[in-house]
Scaffold this active site. Structure first.
Site, mmCIF file in Angstrom:
data_model
loop_
_atom_site.group_PDB
_atom_site.id
_atom_site.type_symbol
_atom_site.label_atom_id
_atom_site.label_comp_id
_atom_site.label_asym_id
_atom_site.label_seq_id
_atom_site.Cartn_x
_atom_site.Cartn_y
_atom_site.Cartn_z
ATOM 1 N N HIS A 17 0.837 -1.205 0.000
ATOM 2 C CA HIS A 17 0.000 0.000 0.000
ATOM 3 C C HIS A 17 0.872 1.255 0.000
ATOM 4 C CE1 HIS A 17 -3.189 -2.563 2.181
ATOM 5 N NE2 HIS A 17 -3.696 -2.281 1.001
ATOM 6 N N LYS A 41 -16.616 -7.375 6.189
ATOM 7 C CA LYS A 41 -15.361 -7.750 6.830
ATOM 8 C C LYS A 41 -15.450 -7.664 8.352
ATOM 9 C CE LYS A 41 -12.068 -6.446 3.228
ATOM 10 N NZ LYS A 41 -10.877 -5.658 2.931
ATOM 11 N N ARG A 90 -2.085 -6.024 -7.996
ATOM 12 C CA ARG A 90 -1.016 -7.009 -7.842
ATOM 13 C C ARG A 90 -1.020 -8.025 -8.968
ATOM 14 N NH1 ARG A 90 -2.692 -9.306 -2.292
ATOM 15 N NH2 ARG A 90 -4.629 -8.868 -3.350
ATOM 16 N N SER A 128 -3.283 -7.669 2.921
ATOM 17 C CA SER A 128 -3.673 -7.436 4.310
ATOM 18 C C SER A 128 -4.197 -8.717 4.952
ATOM 19 C CB SER A 128 -4.741 -6.339 4.402
ATOM 20 O OG SER A 128 -4.207 -5.091 4.044
#
Length: 160
Positions: A17, A41, A90, A128
């Site tokens: 990040h 989440k 990514r 993460s």
């Protein structure tokens, strides 16, 4: 003034990040990192902790500020007159997911364009969720997250 935003839950912020933030900040006058709530989440760090960790991890980026918002990103973007959305990628899988989000955002906020930045190769494997799992089981997160996050993860008690 060219203002950009990077949105996410950042639970926790990773070196990947920060790499995106450093590079994005060079493209705009002001970069806002905004922590949003994702109702799907369960978080390791609460909103205040995530904001504080982001501020500490990005203190070296002069034209960056950290904020939080509990609502639609589109509303925040309109309210703050932001014209660029920056998303880190990514992999091709990230692109598939992110392009759909970008198209929805374009529908909601036609004045804002999305720019995709590829994460530096050395950070491609960091996520993460992977960091959270590693930390939960006592794994070594050194080099994956900023030092302040590493210390914050050590403070969390996972055994018991």
């Amino acid at each position: 003034m060219k203002k950009a935003i990077c949105t996410g839950s950042f639970d926790p912020v990773t070196n990947g990040h920060v790499n995106i933030f450093e590079r994005a900040a060079k493209l705009v006058d002001e970069l806002i990192i905004c922590v949003f709530v994702n109702r799907a989440k369960t978080y390791m760090f609460n909103m205040e902790e995530r904001v504080d960790l982001l501020r500490e991890a990005t203190v070296h980026i002069e034209n960056l500020r950290v904020d939080s918002y509990d609502g639609l990103a589109a509303d925040y973007i309109k309210e703050n007159d932001i014209n660029v959305i920056i998303r880190g990628l990514r992999s091709a899988t990230d692109f598939e997911y992110e392009v759909n989000k970008a198209q929805m955002m374009r529908h909601l906020v036609p004045t804002a364009d999305t720019i995709f930045l590829m994460t530096a190769p050395e950070y491609l494997f960091i996520s993460s969720s992977g960091v959270r799992e590693l930390a939960y089981f006592g794994g070594n997160v050194h080099g994956l997250v900023p030092e302040c996050v590493e210390f914050a993860l050590q403070e969390k008690s996972f055994k018991g």
